[in-house]
Motif scaffolding. Structure first.
Motif, short mmCIF file in Angstrom:
data_model
loop_
_atom_site.label_atom_id
_atom_site.label_comp_id
_atom_site.label_asym_id
_atom_site.label_seq_id
_atom_site.Cartn_x
_atom_site.Cartn_y
_atom_site.Cartn_z
N GLY A 246 -9.94 6.44 -23.96
CA GLY A 246 -8.75 6.91 -24.66
C GLY A 246 -8.59 8.41 -24.68
O GLY A 246 -9.21 9.12 -23.89
N GLY A 247 -7.75 8.87 -25.60
CA GLY A 247 -7.41 10.28 -25.64
C GLY A 247 -8.22 11.07 -26.65
O GLY A 247 -9.40 10.81 -26.84
N ALA A 248 -7.53 11.97 -27.30
CA ALA A 248 -8.21 12.91 -28.21
C ALA A 248 -8.89 12.17 -29.36
O ALA A 248 -8.38 11.17 -29.87
CB ALA A 248 -7.19 13.90 -28.76
N LEU B 27 -7.30 15.71 -33.74
CA LEU B 27 -5.97 15.35 -34.22
C LEU B 27 -5.77 15.66 -35.71
O LEU B 27 -4.71 15.40 -36.26
CB LEU B 27 -5.71 13.85 -33.98
CG LEU B 27 -5.75 13.41 -32.51
CD1 LEU B 27 -5.60 11.90 -32.41
CD2 LEU B 27 -4.65 14.10 -31.71
N LEU C 22 -2.73 17.91 -36.50
CA LEU C 22 -1.48 17.22 -36.19
C LEU C 22 -1.15 16.19 -37.26
O LEU C 22 -0.03 16.11 -37.76
CB LEU C 22 -1.62 16.55 -34.82
CG LEU C 22 -0.41 15.80 -34.27
CD1 LEU C 22 0.79 16.71 -34.15
CD2 LEU C 22 -0.75 15.17 -32.92
N LEU D 278 -2.23 16.11 -40.32
CA LEU D 278 -1.96 16.83 -41.56
C LEU D 278 -0.51 17.31 -41.57
O LEU D 278 0.23 17.13 -42.54
CB LEU D 278 -2.91 18.02 -41.69
CG LEU D 278 -2.85 18.87 -42.94
CD1 LEU D 278 -3.25 18.03 -44.15
CD2 LEU D 278 -3.75 20.08 -42.81
N HIS D 279 -0.08 17.88 -40.46
CA HIS D 279 1.28 18.40 -40.34
C HIS D 279 2.32 17.29 -40.51
O HIS D 279 3.37 17.49 -41.10
CB HIS D 279 1.46 19.07 -38.98
CG HIS D 279 2.85 19.58 -38.75
ND1 HIS D 279 3.33 20.71 -39.38
CD2 HIS D 279 3.87 19.12 -37.99
CE1 HIS D 279 4.58 20.92 -39.01
NE2 HIS D 279 4.94 19.97 -38.17
N ARG D 280 2.02 16.11 -39.99
CA ARG D 280 2.96 15.00 -40.08
C ARG D 280 2.90 14.29 -41.42
O ARG D 280 3.60 13.30 -41.62
CB ARG D 280 2.64 13.98 -38.98
CG ARG D 280 3.02 14.47 -37.61
CD ARG D 280 2.88 13.36 -36.62
NE ARG D 280 3.17 13.82 -35.28
CZ ARG D 280 2.67 13.27 -34.20
NH1 ARG D 280 1.83 12.26 -34.32
NH2 ARG D 280 2.98 13.72 -33.01
N GLU E 118 0.44 12.55 -42.38
CA GLU E 118 -0.27 11.28 -42.21
C GLU E 118 -1.66 11.30 -42.84
O GLU E 118 -2.33 10.29 -42.89
CB GLU E 118 -0.40 10.95 -40.70
CG GLU E 118 0.93 10.62 -40.06
CD GLU E 118 0.85 10.54 -38.56
OE1 GLU E 118 1.92 10.35 -37.94
OE2 GLU E 118 -0.25 10.66 -37.99
N ALA F 197 -4.00 16.72 -47.39
CA ALA F 197 -4.69 18.00 -47.27
C ALA F 197 -5.90 18.00 -48.18
O ALA F 197 -5.88 17.41 -49.25
CB ALA F 197 -3.75 19.13 -47.64
N GLU G 118 0.03 22.93 -44.32
CA GLU G 118 0.43 21.97 -43.28
C GLU G 118 1.87 22.20 -42.83
O GLU G 118 2.28 21.70 -41.80
CB GLU G 118 0.20 20.53 -43.75
CG GLU G 118 1.02 20.09 -44.97
CD GLU G 118 0.27 20.35 -46.26
OE1 GLU G 118 -0.53 21.30 -46.32
OE2 GLU G 118 0.51 19.60 -47.22
N TRP H 85 -3.34 12.53 -21.75
CA TRP H 85 -3.91 13.38 -20.70
C TRP H 85 -3.16 13.32 -19.37
O TRP H 85 -3.50 14.02 -18.44
CB TRP H 85 -5.37 12.98 -20.47
CG TRP H 85 -5.50 11.58 -19.99
CD1 TRP H 85 -5.50 11.16 -18.69
CD2 TRP H 85 -5.59 10.40 -20.78
NE1 TRP H 85 -5.59 9.79 -18.64
CE2 TRP H 85 -5.66 9.31 -19.91
CE3 TRP H 85 -5.63 10.17 -22.16
CZ2 TRP H 85 -5.75 7.99 -20.35
CZ3 TRP H 85 -5.73 8.86 -22.61
CH2 TRP H 85 -5.80 7.79 -21.72
#
Lengths: 233, 37
Positions: free
Chosen positions: A162-164, A169, A172, A174-176, A178, A181, B7, B24
């Motif tokens: 898979g990916g990261a 993540l 990312l 946190l920003h969304r 999901e 904090a 955030e 990727w």
């Protein structure tokens, strides 16, 4: 060159120079500049311990010292059975999984001296080891061929795991909104936040974040491998 | 003066599509206009 001989020999340098119409000095300049070129025959498995700043303070220095003792070799030296070459390696952009050990340039994340020792023991004994992320392990020569730009012919190898990973993540998510904090505790004895994806990346030789905190957690006494997990859970 | 929470202040750029199923691949990069070559 490395995929054929396992290292860049003087004969190989001459061969490249003739093929590319360069001087051997020019080819040698390239070979000696890049640390990923080997200039002498080495082991089947390159065990690289990242000892750049972050990995070093997170335990990379301790892992390297431990492996030197355990294997009885120094930097850039190979075990007598020809299996393992131990090397300091430079940053491989996996600081969020520090300290990182790489075998033939595949990632083994969040290592400890104990897990790294188990890893080299498995390699020497011929037991299969699985990288934490990325493609399944192959030989040094096969890795060299892939790194030279030839496609990885193994079925499904590139997407094998898979990916990261979750640590990459975290920002990312946190920003969304999901994930909640939280403030990274500054003291080793501060309570830790629960970990959602604790077992996602556990392999026999790479402890999951449940067993070993990622670098998103404050440094604790884990650098020497003594577990501190029970404190927060 | 209001203080933005961290955030909101720090919007991911490079990592904005790292959680795509096949993050990727060149296809994913192109879909996010991360590469124009």
């Amino acid at each position: 060159m490395q995929s054929e001989e396992g290292f860049v020999s003087r004969t190989g340098i001459r061969f490249c120079a003739e093929l590319l119409d360069l001087t051997t000095a020019e080819v040698t300049a390239v070979v000696t500049f890049y640390t990923m070129y080997r200039r002498k025959a080495s082991g089947d498995y390159q065990v690289g311990v990242c000892t750049n700043t972050l990995c070093a303070v997170m335990g990379g220095d301790a892992i390297f010292d431990d492996l030197k003792q355990h294997l009885g070799v120094g930097n850039d030296e190979t075990t007598e059975d020809g299996k393992v070459t131990l090397e300091h390696i430079e940053c491989n952009a996996a600081c969020d999984f520090a300290p990182v050990v790489m075998v033939n340039w595949e990632f083994f994340d969040n290592q400890t001296p104990q897990s790294a020792r188990q890893l080299v023991d498995d390699l020497i004994a011929g037991r299969e080891v699985a990288p934490t992320r990325g493609a399944p392990l192959c030989t040094y020569k096969e890795t060299a061929r892939i790194l030279a730009g030839f496609p990885d012919e193994r079925e499904g190898a590139v997407e094998a795991s898979g990916g990261a990973g979750p640590a990459s993540l975290a920002g990312l998510r946190l920003h969304r909104g999901e994930s909640a904090a939280r403030v990274v505790p500054q003291r080793a004895d501060s309570p830790r936040a629960p970990r959602d994806e604790a077992d996602t990346y556990a392999t026999p030789t790479s402890p999951s974040p449940a067993e070993h905190p990622s670098s998103h957690d404050a440094p604790s006494t884990n650098a020497t491998g003594t577990g501190t997990e029970e404190e927060g859970e | 003066m209001t203080v933005e929470p961290a955030e909101k202040l720090l919007a991911p750029v490079l990592s904005a599509f790292w959680d795509d199923p096949r993050s990727w691949t060149l296809d994913t990069y192109r879909r996010h206009e991360a590469i124009r070559a």
